[in-house]
Design a protein around this motif. Structure first.
Motif, PDB file in Angstrom:
ATOM      1  N   GLY A  58       0.842  -1.193   0.000  1.00  0.00           N
ATOM      2  CA  GLY A  58       0.000   0.000   0.000  1.00  0.00           C
ATOM      3  C   GLY A  58       0.870   1.232   0.000  1.00  0.00           C
ATOM      4  O   GLY A  58       2.072   1.174   0.308  1.00  0.00           O
ATOM      5  N   LYS A  64      -0.409  -0.451   7.216  1.00  0.00           N
ATOM      6  CA  LYS A  64       0.146  -1.804   7.246  1.00  0.00           C
ATOM      7  C   LYS A  64       0.597  -2.209   8.652  1.00  0.00           C
ATOM      8  O   LYS A  64       0.294  -3.304   9.129  1.00  0.00           O
ATOM      9  CB  LYS A  64       1.317  -1.911   6.261  1.00  0.00           C
ATOM     10  N   LEU A  67      -2.273  -2.754  11.071  1.00  0.00           N
ATOM     11  CA  LEU A  67      -3.025  -3.942  10.680  1.00  0.00           C
ATOM     12  C   LEU A  67      -2.340  -5.201  11.197  1.00  0.00           C
ATOM     13  O   LEU A  67      -3.004  -6.097  11.736  1.00  0.00           O
ATOM     14  CB  LEU A  67      -3.184  -3.990   9.160  1.00  0.00           C
ATOM     15  N   LEU A 177      -3.712  -2.419   0.284  1.00  0.00           N
ATOM     16  CA  LEU A 177      -4.497  -1.506   1.120  1.00  0.00           C
ATOM     17  C   LEU A 177      -4.683  -0.209   0.346  1.00  0.00           C
ATOM     18  O   LEU A 177      -3.760   0.599   0.222  1.00  0.00           O
ATOM     19  CB  LEU A 177      -3.784  -1.265   2.453  1.00  0.00           C
ATOM     20  N   ALA A 238      -9.159   1.018   2.350  1.00  0.00           N
ATOM     21  CA  ALA A 238      -8.345   1.187   3.561  1.00  0.00           C
ATOM     22  C   ALA A 238      -8.467   2.551   4.220  1.00  0.00           C
ATOM     23  O   ALA A 238      -7.743   2.843   5.172  1.00  0.00           O
ATOM     24  CB  ALA A 238      -6.874   0.903   3.240  1.00  0.00           C
ATOM     25  N   LYS A 241      -9.624   2.323   8.902  1.00  0.00           N
ATOM     26  CA  LYS A 241      -8.701   1.286   9.370  1.00  0.00           C
ATOM     27  C   LYS A 241      -9.390   0.102  10.042  1.00  0.00           C
ATOM     28  O   LYS A 241      -9.052  -1.055   9.739  1.00  0.00           O
ATOM     29  CB  LYS A 241      -7.653   1.903  10.307  1.00  0.00           C
ATOM     30  N   ALA A 244     -10.866  -2.137   7.392  1.00  0.00           N
ATOM     31  CA  ALA A 244      -9.836  -2.789   6.584  1.00  0.00           C
ATOM     32  C   ALA A 244      -9.218  -3.965   7.331  1.00  0.00           C
ATOM     33  O   ALA A 244      -9.001  -5.044   6.753  1.00  0.00           O
ATOM     34  CB  ALA A 244      -8.756  -1.777   6.196  1.00  0.00           C
TER      35      ALA A 244
END
Length: 285
Positions: A58, A64, A67, A177, A238, A241, A244
């Motif tokens: 992404g 990232k 996540l 993302l 994304a 958050k 996602a």
């Protein structure tokens, strides 16, 4: 939630792809599914025949790192290994570009998470082809030699790499993302406005932001060339958050549950027949 909705099975246009989806109670739903994932990983570990590779790509600020933190929170630490690939080291540049990714692949029974992946080699280097010169490839003596044929070859190599590991027991998930340029701007502002987030900001972020359209082209081309049945891409909205994170966790869990052969191994018949005897031995100590 239909996970097939996010899978790239035909040509995708990022310009026309959704960047925001808000799922009700996403944080609560994530807590449920990540616990199930943690238990499933224990079974995967005991089964010992599959590895799982989760690839996250992404634009900067796509989410990232957070996540990874939230989706894999309930995993046994022995069962998941996260690799964040930065600028290649001197040693890594002495090998082909896939070498550092190959040696970081998860063992059977484990999850491996690539936070930025082997796709950096057809994304960042495609936007900045001068970086390829650091690889000292015999056939590349100038930036002018890095042409369409070069990129075609590199995509073939990546597809072959993924096909090889898939055929040998690695289950591959690739997540893009997808954030909007406006949301990236908001997140960069947050990094500048919150002292505890200052460490995440670099002036380079703003330089790369000016190349947004170039990166979008490269991402779109990479996804369309390399989304295969054995190694599919999922385009994840994304901008929100929590949603996602939940979508990613749900896709991984629902897909792995389709592998009915992932079961805890049965005890050897001889051991099973003597379980009561073993209990008695312990009681008589």
């Amino acid at each position: 939630m239909q996970i097939e909705h996010y899978k790239v099975t035909s040509s995708i246009s990022l310009k026309n792809s959704k960047t925001k989806e808000v799922i009700d109670n996403a944080e609560k739903e994530l807590k449920v599914v990540r616990k199930k994932l943690g238990k499933l990983q224990d079974t995967l570990y005991a089964h010992g025949k599959y590895a799982v590779l989760v690839c996250l790509q992404g634009m900067d600020t796509a989410g990232k790192d957070s996540l990874v933190r939230e989706v894999f929170k309930d995993f046994n630490v022995r069962g998941v290994v996260v690799h964040s690939f930065k600028v290649p080291t001197e040693l890594e540049l002495k090998h082909d570009y896939l070498w550092r990714h190959y040696i970081a692949l998860p063992a059977r029974g484990k999850f491996g998470v690539f936070n930025r992946t082997h796709y950096e080699n057809v994304l960042v280097t495609r936007v900045h082809p001068e970086y390829i010169m650091g690889e000292n490839i015999p056939s590349v003596n100038s930036v002018e030699a890095i042409n369409d044929t070069f990129w075609d070859q590199r995509f073939d190599q990546i597809n072959n790499f993924e096909k090889h590991i898939a055929e040998n027991g690695t289950l591959i998930f690739k997540f893009f993302l997808n954030i909007s340029k406006e949301e990236q701007k908001n997140r960069l502002f947050r990094r500048l406005n919150k002292p505890e987030k200052h460490w995440k900001f670099s002036p380079e972020d703003l330089k790369e932001r000016k190349l947004w359209e170039a990166y979008q082209f490269c991402y779109e081309d990479a996804i369309n060339r390399t989304s295969k049945p054995h190694a599919p891409w999922y385009a994840i909205p994304a901008d929100d958050k929590p949603s996602a994170r939940y979508i990613v966790a749900k896709i991984i869990y629902d897909t792995l549950k389709t592998y009915s052969d992932i079961q805890e191994p049965e005890l050897d018949d001889a051991i099973k027949a003597n379980i009561e005897q073993y209990k008695e031995q312990l009681n008589n100590e």
